[in-house]
Design an enzyme around this catalytic site. Structure first.
Site, PDB file in Angstrom:
ATOM      1  N   ASP A 115      -1.648   0.192  13.209  1.00 28.15           N
ATOM      2  CA  ASP A 115      -1.306   1.508  13.766  1.00 28.15           C
ATOM      3  C   ASP A 115      -1.126   1.474  15.280  1.00 28.15           C
ATOM      4  OD1 ASP A 115      -3.969   1.324  14.690  1.00 28.15           O
ATOM      5  OD2 ASP A 115      -4.723   2.517  13.016  1.00 28.15           O
ATOM      6  N   GLN A 125       0.825  -1.204   0.000  1.00 26.07           N
ATOM      7  CA  GLN A 125       0.000   0.000   0.000  1.00 26.07           C
ATOM      8  C   GLN A 125       0.864   1.260   0.000  1.00 26.07           C
ATOM      9  OE1 GLN A 125      -2.307  -0.627   3.557  1.00 26.07           O
ATOM     10  NE2 GLN A 125      -0.496  -0.968   4.790  1.00 26.07           N
ATOM     11  N   ASP A 182       0.055 -12.694   6.493  1.00 27.16           N
ATOM     12  CA  ASP A 182      -1.355 -12.736   6.109  1.00 27.16           C
ATOM     13  C   ASP A 182      -2.148 -13.383   7.229  1.00 27.16           C
ATOM     14  OD1 ASP A 182      -3.857 -13.765   5.022  1.00 27.16           O
ATOM     15  OD2 ASP A 182      -3.056 -13.241   3.048  1.00 27.16           O
ATOM     16  N   ALA A 183      -3.113 -12.653   7.798  1.00 24.42           N
ATOM     17  CA  ALA A 183      -3.882 -13.154   8.933  1.00 24.42           C
ATOM     18  C   ALA A 183      -4.687 -14.399   8.576  1.00 24.42           C
ATOM     19  CB  ALA A 183      -4.823 -12.055   9.442  1.00 24.42           C
ATOM     20  N   ASP A 236      -0.509  -8.211  11.465  1.00 20.15           N
ATOM     21  CA  ASP A 236      -0.769  -7.231  10.398  1.00 20.15           C
ATOM     22  C   ASP A 236       0.141  -7.552   9.227  1.00 20.15           C
ATOM     23  OD1 ASP A 236      -2.094  -4.225  10.088  1.00 20.15           O
ATOM     24  OD2 ASP A 236      -0.285  -4.506   8.909  1.00 20.15           O
ATOM     25  N   ASP A 263      -9.712  -5.783  13.184  1.00 18.78           N
ATOM     26  CA  ASP A 263      -9.701  -4.379  12.739  1.00 18.78           C
ATOM     27  C   ASP A 263      -9.111  -4.273  11.339  1.00 18.78           C
ATOM     28  OD1 ASP A 263      -9.997  -1.640  12.818  1.00 18.78           O
ATOM     29  OD2 ASP A 263      -8.161  -1.287  13.962  1.00 18.78           O
TER      30      ASP A 263
END
Length: 506
Positions: free
Chosen positions: A295, A241, A349-350, A315, A367
């Protein structure tokens, strides 16, 4: 004579390799940039790949009308491909905010680039057809073509985007394209007509791209300044990203791929609403799992409970978690939560991680970003929630951020219904966050009977959440949607709901 021909053939086959590599890079740049700016990466990549391959076919068809000065034409096209492909990302970044028909320009650039690349391979085969046996010609050309495509697909996510960024990558490969044209002009000058003219064009084009490449960071800063309308204080492109942090007076805002993730002015409302209902109702909170939330702001809220012994945060993006571990502004926001001794950060990767997890958790806080594409949609699927149930204690509690029940009611209730298919007790609630509007959550209890108003523990000093759950779970008629389906891996209906509802607002 034989050595000269071998050199000639090798140069042109090497040009095929470069054409394939550069062509695929331009395609990937357009797809990535479209997903950054327009969202829904699957749709954007699908459309761009389709347009690119179609335009290559059109280019191949029209190549039969080129019968004279084929080598000159090939070099001319190589220069054009380098210029158009190299400058495409610059043009798109600069025009995104100021041109209403941005998507038309995007697909036009993709079409023109694909058309020119489609011209090149047949031209090259025509140049070599009288000098190489047909079976060798076809096998050699396509071998180099496919190897070049493989190289581009590997380099692009692993090296090019993290090191050069989207704009730098397209400019760099534009220069490579034109470098081949320059090499051909010098080495094959006896085969070319008016080679000096071609040399001048190629060198000028290379210098133009080089100049833009040198100033690409300034151009990107200018275009992102127009895009966000705020003072940009940090940017970074990770393999996953584009991260942009802006500052306007006392407000800091984080954007991921052009989507607002939080505003420092009101993020506490979102994170208190996400974390404290589930933490207060859970029977135990020894082990807490956070999926997404790189975050560290959800972790900050969890750490307010002294009974928590261990927090695992999963994450995907290491660039994200590293930023929120090291940037002074951001560690002030999350109170240095990701560097706390109770916190373990795992960058993977979750979906895959959860399948192999052996630990049982008391609380799970999910989240993830909104389900704007299929790679995210799988993290809201029935299969994923069934996996989560396998890694939690029998009396665990789970919460999921569930997008906006006001702007996307179908999406909201789709997630809620999917969670209900797995867990025995489920409820929905929402909170008003000024930067986003009404935002929703789904909370689930795994295996113990209680009410969602139960408060087993609380912390003081919260600015928004007051532990009165029934004030948050009332929905007005315009936030209700019926006749929605469960989100399964094989239908990904949620992504379609989300695209349909949020697409109306763009």
């Amino acid at each position: 004579m034989g050595k000269k021909f071998i050199k000639f053939e090798f140069l042109l086959l090497f040009a095929v390799f470069i054409i394939a590599t550069c062509g695929l890079v331009y395609e990937l740049v357009a797809g990535t940039l479209a997903s950054y700016l327009l969202g829904d990466s699957v749709k954007q990549f699908s459309f761009i790949i389709g347009v690119y391959l179609f335009s290559m076919g059109i280019g191949s068809f029209f190549s039969k009308f080129f019968n004279k000065n084929l080598l000159n034409t090939f070099v001319e096209i190589e220069i054009l491909v380098g210029l158009i492909g190299g400058l495409s990302s610059v043009v798109l970044f600069l025009l995104f905010e100021s041109v209403a028909s941005f998507q038309f320009i995007l697909y036009l650039l993709v079409f023109v680039t694909g058309f020119l690349v489609g011209l090149e391979i047949p031209l090259l085969m025509n140049i070599l057809k009288d000098k190489v046996e047909f079976k060798d010609l076809v096998s050699n050309v396509f071998t180099f073509d496919y190897i070049g495509a493989l190289l581009a697909s590997i380099l692009f996510p692993l090296i090019l985007v993290p090191k050069l960024g989207i704009m730098g990558t397209s400019l760099f490969f534009g220069m490579i394209n034109i470098s081949i044209a320059i090499v051909l002009c010098f080495i094959l000058k006896s085969e070319l007509k008016r080679s000096y003219f071609l040399k001048a064009k190629a060198i000028f084009s290379f210098l133009l791209l080089l100049t833009v490449f040198i100033f690409s960071e300034s151009i990107l800063s200018y275009s992102e300044g127009k895009l966000y309308g705020e003072n940009i204080i940090y940017t970074n492109s990770t393999p996953y990203q584009r991260i942009v942090l802006t500052h306007n007076k006392s407000d800091y805002r984080l954007y991921l791929n052009n989507n607002l993730q939080f505003s420092s002015a009101d993020e506490y409302r979102y994170h208190e609403a996400l974390v404290h209902p589930v933490m207060s109702i859970a029977k135990k909170i020894d082990r807490v799992l956070v999926l997404g939330g790189g975050d560290g702001l959800a972790v900050r809220e969890i750490l307010k409970y002294k009974d928590v012994k261990a927090i695992t945060l999963v994450d995907l993006d290491q660039g994200m978690t590293k930023l929120f571990k090291t940037n002074k502004v951001l560690t002030d926001f999350n109170q240095n939560s990701l560097n706390n001794s109770k916190v373990t950060v795992i960058n993977t990767d979750a979906y895959i991680w959860a399948k192999s997890c052996k630990v049982k958790y008391d609380v799970v806080i999910i989240d993830f970003p909104d389900p704007s594409n299929y790679s995210l949609g799988k993290l809201y699927s029935l299969n994923f929630y069934q996996t989560i149930q396998n890694i939690i204690q029998p009396d665990a509690a789970v919460v999921v951020q569930t997008t906006s029940p006001y702007f996307a009611p179908k999406s909201f209730w789709c997630i809620n219904k999917t969670v209900m298919a797995v867990f025995p007790q489920v409820d929905a609630y929402h909170a008003y966050v000024p930067s986003f509007g009404e935002w929703g959550f789904t909370i689930a209890i795994n295996g113990f009977n209680t009410t969602f108003n139960t408060v087993n523990r609380k912390v003081s000093g919260l600015k928004f959440y007051n532990y009165q759950f029934d004030r948050f779970n009332y929905f007005t008629g315009d936030m209700i949607s019926n006749e929605i389906e469960i989100n399964r891996l094989d239908n990904q209906i949620l992504v379609r709901y989300f695209d349909e509802e949020w697409g109306k607002l763009q």
